[in-house]
Design an enzyme around this catalytic site. Structure first.
Site, mmCIF file in Angstrom:
data_model
loop_
_atom_site.group_PDB
_atom_site.id
_atom_site.type_symbol
_atom_site.label_atom_id
_atom_site.label_comp_id
_atom_site.label_asym_id
_atom_site.label_seq_id
_atom_site.Cartn_x
_atom_site.Cartn_y
_atom_site.Cartn_z
ATOM 1 N N ASP A 1 -11.326 2.667 3.229
ATOM 2 C CA ASP A 1 -11.548 1.323 3.291
ATOM 3 C C ASP A 1 -13.104 0.924 2.932
ATOM 4 O OD1 ASP A 1 -9.511 -0.462 2.991
ATOM 5 O OD2 ASP A 1 -9.103 -0.794 5.181
ATOM 6 N N GLN B 1 -4.813 -1.658 9.179
ATOM 7 C CA GLN B 1 -4.694 -2.962 8.481
ATOM 8 C C GLN B 1 -5.398 -4.075 9.333
ATOM 9 O OE1 GLN B 1 -3.173 -3.565 5.694
ATOM 10 N NE2 GLN B 1 -4.013 -5.741 5.988
ATOM 11 N N LYS C 1 1.042 -1.164 0.138
ATOM 12 C CA LYS C 1 -0.145 -0.099 -0.101
ATOM 13 C C LYS C 1 0.686 1.093 0.056
ATOM 14 C CE LYS C 1 -3.657 -2.428 2.007
ATOM 15 N NZ LYS C 1 -4.621 -2.877 2.999
#
Ligand code: NAD
Length: 296
Positions: free
Chosen positions: A120, A97, A53
């Site tokens: 997200d 994460q 990422k």
């Protein structure tokens, strides 16, 4: 017949080039997109994903800020860090994460992220927006699948779409997105009886179960589009999806490889959502700077 391979790596490369241009334009306008990533613990897979990422951010010119906590960090500290990032004027996206250690309440963490920075798309508000078809930040993996279907010219409307896997991050949002595009959607999961009876009807088959070799050629309709989201590490170190690629590619019309299919798209969609968030910040700036209302 051998299926057309949908090359996610190539599609992602084209998109990243386009996004780099958009980031440059936004930066020149004083709204440089910024992404914050929180990593808790030292799970090797999580480290790898976070590395991918941050590299994607570099490639596209997005500023990234990585905050790493030890595995035993108190939940409060993570929530506090999120609170600070929520307030930070130059952070457009906040990503935590997953998975998190068991002592940290995932729902609390997701709820703490400002809905306007939830790149997200896991906050309940954004999940709700997805349900009513008013998506703000589409969750990255299904978003990437959608763009892969588009890139291959696969029509969705009226098609039978079968999704294997019903997780909150892949299967369920994927189902909602395809429903929004007027596919007839079936969602299968670990308790589904006779999986093949469902998969054989799929014009579009999307597999996200985390079970290598789950989908074999007899389970696939001739000419179907097969998207393999699964990522499984075998004992010999190789990475495979959930679909038996070699046999299924002889039956399907389109198929994604693993690696090099959905994976590169997931990371790229994070950039897309961060840009989207920065654009919303830019629009708000213009709106706040416009004092014609007060002068009227
Ligand atoms: P998960 O474990 O949260 O959910 C798995 C789902 O599959 C569940 O709904 C379960 O009921 C279903 N399932 C399990 N075994 C099944 C079976 N035998 N038959 C039918 N359904 C079954 O997993 P997840 O987080 O959704 O991830 C799924 C897979 O996708 C994993 O391999 C993961 O590594 C991969 N993944 C890839 C990307 C990417 O970018 N390519 C992103 C996220 C997840």
């Amino acid at each position: 017949m051998t299926a057309t391979i949908i090359d996610g790596k190539a599609v992602a490369k084209v998109l990243r080039k386009k996004y780099a241009q958009e980031v440059a334009e936004l930066s020149a306008a004083g709204v440089a997109p910024g992404l914050a990533v929180i990593l808790v613990g030292d799970n090797p897979a999580s480290r790898l994903y976070v590395g991918n990422k941050t590299r994607a951010c570099q490639e596209c010119g997005v500023r990234s800020h990585l905050q790493v906590f030890p595995a035993d960090v108190p939940e409060f500290d993570v929530l506090q860090a999120i609170g600070k990032l929520n307030q930070h004027p130059e952070i457009d996206g906040i990503l935590v994460q997953l998975p998190l250690p068991a002592h940290i309440d995932l729902r609390k963490v997701l709820a703490a992220i400002d809905v306007d920075k939830d790149v997200d798309g896991f906050h309940l508000y954004n999940v709700g927006a997805l349900v009513v078809g008013n998506t703000i930040f589409p969750p990255c993996t299904p978003f990437g699948v959608q763009l892969l279907l588009d890139s291959a010219g696969i029509e969705v409307e009226g098609k039978n779409a079968v999704i294997v896997g019903a997780s909150n991050i892949v299967g369920k949002p994927m189902a909602l997105m395809l429903l929004q595009r007027e596919a007839t959607v079936t969602v299968c999961h670990a308790k589904t009886r006779d999986l093949a009876q469902h998969t054989i009807l799929a014009d579009i088959l999307i597999v996200a179960a985390g079970r290598p070799g789950l989908i074999t050629a007899p389970m696939v309709r001739q000419g179907a589009c097969v998207i393999d989201v699964g990522i499984n590490k075998l004992p010999d170190g190789t990475t495979v999806g959930d679909v038996d690629f070699d046999s299924v590619k002889e039956r399907a019309g389109w198929i994604t490889p693993v690696p090099g299919g959905v994976g590169p798209m997931t990371v790229t969609m994070l950039i897309a959502n961060t840009i989207r968030s920065a654009r919303r910040r830019a629009a708000q700036k213009t709106y706040l700077a416009d004092d014609s209302f007060w002068q009227a």
